[in-house]
Design a protein around this motif. Structure first.
Motif, PDB file in Angstrom:
ATOM      1  N   ILE A 159       0.855  -1.183   0.000  1.00  0.00           N
ATOM      2  CA  ILE A 159       0.000   0.000   0.000  1.00  0.00           C
ATOM      3  C   ILE A 159       0.897   1.240   0.000  1.00  0.00           C
ATOM      4  CG2 ILE A 159      -1.777   1.288   1.247  1.00  0.00           C
ATOM      5  CD1 ILE A 159      -2.740  -1.327   0.009  1.00  0.00           C
ATOM      6  N   THR A 163      -2.054   0.710  -4.871  1.00  0.00           N
ATOM      7  CA  THR A 163      -1.742  -0.641  -4.385  1.00  0.00           C
ATOM      8  C   THR A 163      -0.802  -1.294  -5.379  1.00  0.00           C
ATOM      9  OG1 THR A 163      -3.912  -0.848  -3.313  1.00  0.00           O
ATOM     10  CG2 THR A 163      -2.686  -2.880  -3.752  1.00  0.00           C
ATOM     11  N   LYS A 204      -6.546  -2.533   0.822  1.00  0.00           N
ATOM     12  CA  LYS A 204      -6.820  -1.162   1.269  1.00  0.00           C
ATOM     13  C   LYS A 204      -7.644  -1.172   2.547  1.00  0.00           C
ATOM     14  CE  LYS A 204      -8.870   3.203  -0.235  1.00  0.00           C
ATOM     15  NZ  LYS A 204      -9.575   3.920  -1.327  1.00  0.00           N
TER      16      LYS A 204
END
Length: 317
Positions: free
Chosen positions: A29, A39, A94
């Motif tokens: 990330i 990402t 995420k």
């Protein structure tokens, strides 16, 4: 010269910081100036050094997580020490980064609280019998909550259910009693079946014996009947043969009497038998019975011949 070297070194460091190699089944990330930017998936990726930074690293593999043991109280107020293991997988990196400050701790705590709740609704015996139901309930509860954390809970397995020592001893005693009961029941069933088999065998033997005796009696009676029939037929045949022989002898005597000199032969034979009969009678008896006309043998012979003649006449007729 020194400045050039420093510049080249800075360029090399910049390039090294700009390129990121992400291993297979992992994601990075990236935050830009403190905010989520991208990402990075497996392979070679480019970022802007200093501005961008790798904030989180996640593996996409299935992760086993050991849930610490805890004491749970069942519906019948029995304490159980329970521990288990969770298998989960990150599905949304995420959300896994920003949905919870620590999704691993969150999953562990939720698994413990859910397990205590599920076991609290069950009695002690049910907890051992329905472990699969407990596992499914915990997985359903965790999976519902873990959606917002970007995690998929795959399985939950209880490793150990340990009751107190007193309960263990009582359970062991109960199991021993139950096994002894089953052993006694099995033994009694065996004895019962043995007695049934012996009785059935004896009954069958008696039936076979009675049938054999009845058949033997029938055969014996039939044999005796056949023997009687054969004996009667033999006696009848003997009588018939004797009668035939006697008749044949009489016919031959009658035929001989009719021939020339036959009467004289008969008179001689009768006289001889008469004399012989009186001789035997004198030997075997103390009392001798004499006919009135013992001296008149001729008359006796004449009487015998008249009888023979009469018989011959009857035979001829």
């Amino acid at each position: 010269m020194i400045l050039t070297f420093i510049f080249l070194a800075a360029i090399v460091v910049f390039i090294c910081m700009a390129f990121k190699v992400v291993p297979q089944q992992e994601v990075y990330i990236v935050e830009r100036l403190g905010r989520y930017h991208a990402t990075l998936e497996a392979g070679l990726n480019f970022i802007i050094p200093i501005i961008d930074r790798v904030a989180y690293k996640h593996t996409l593999k299935e992760i086993p997580l050991d849930v610490p043991s805890q004491v749970c109280i069942t519906r019948d107020n029995t304490q159980l020490t329970v521990d288990g293991i969770i298998y989960f997988q990150v599905t949304d990196p995420k959300l896994a980064s920003y949905g919870s400050s620590n999704f691993v701790v969150a999953i562990t705590q939720l698994a413990q609280t859910t397990l205590r709740s599920v076991i609290g609704r069950m009695e002690l015996d049910k907890t051992f019998e329905e472990r699969d139901d407990i596992n499914r309930t915990v997985v359903a509860s965790l999976d519902e909550a873990a959606v917002s954390w970007g995690v998929k809970v795959l399985r939950y397995e209880i490793k150990d259910l340990v009751p107190p020592q007193e309960i263990l001893r009582s359970m062991q005693a109960q199991i021993t009693a139950e096994r002894e009961k089953r052993a006694r029941i099995a033994q009694s069933e065996g004895i019962k079946q043995e007695q049934i088999n012996l009785a059935a065998g004896q009954r069958e033997a008696e039936i076979q014996k009675s049938q054999g005796e009845a058949q033997a009696s029938i055969n014996e009676s039939q044999g005796a009947k056949v023997a009687q029939i054969n004996r009667a037929e033999g006696e009848a045949e003997a009588l018939r043969l004797v009668a035939q022989a006697t008749a044949e002898a009489i016919r031959q005597v009658a035929a001989a009497v009719k021939e020339p000199g036959g009467t004289e032969a008969v008179n001689l034979k009768v006289a001889e038998q008469y004399v012989d009969a009186f001789a035997k009678l004198a030997k075997t008896n103390n009392t001798l019975i004499m006919p009135a006309n013992v001296a008149d043998i001729g008359s006796l012979v004449s009487a015998g011949m008249s009888i023979i003649k009469g018989q011959n006449t009857t035979i001829v007729k």
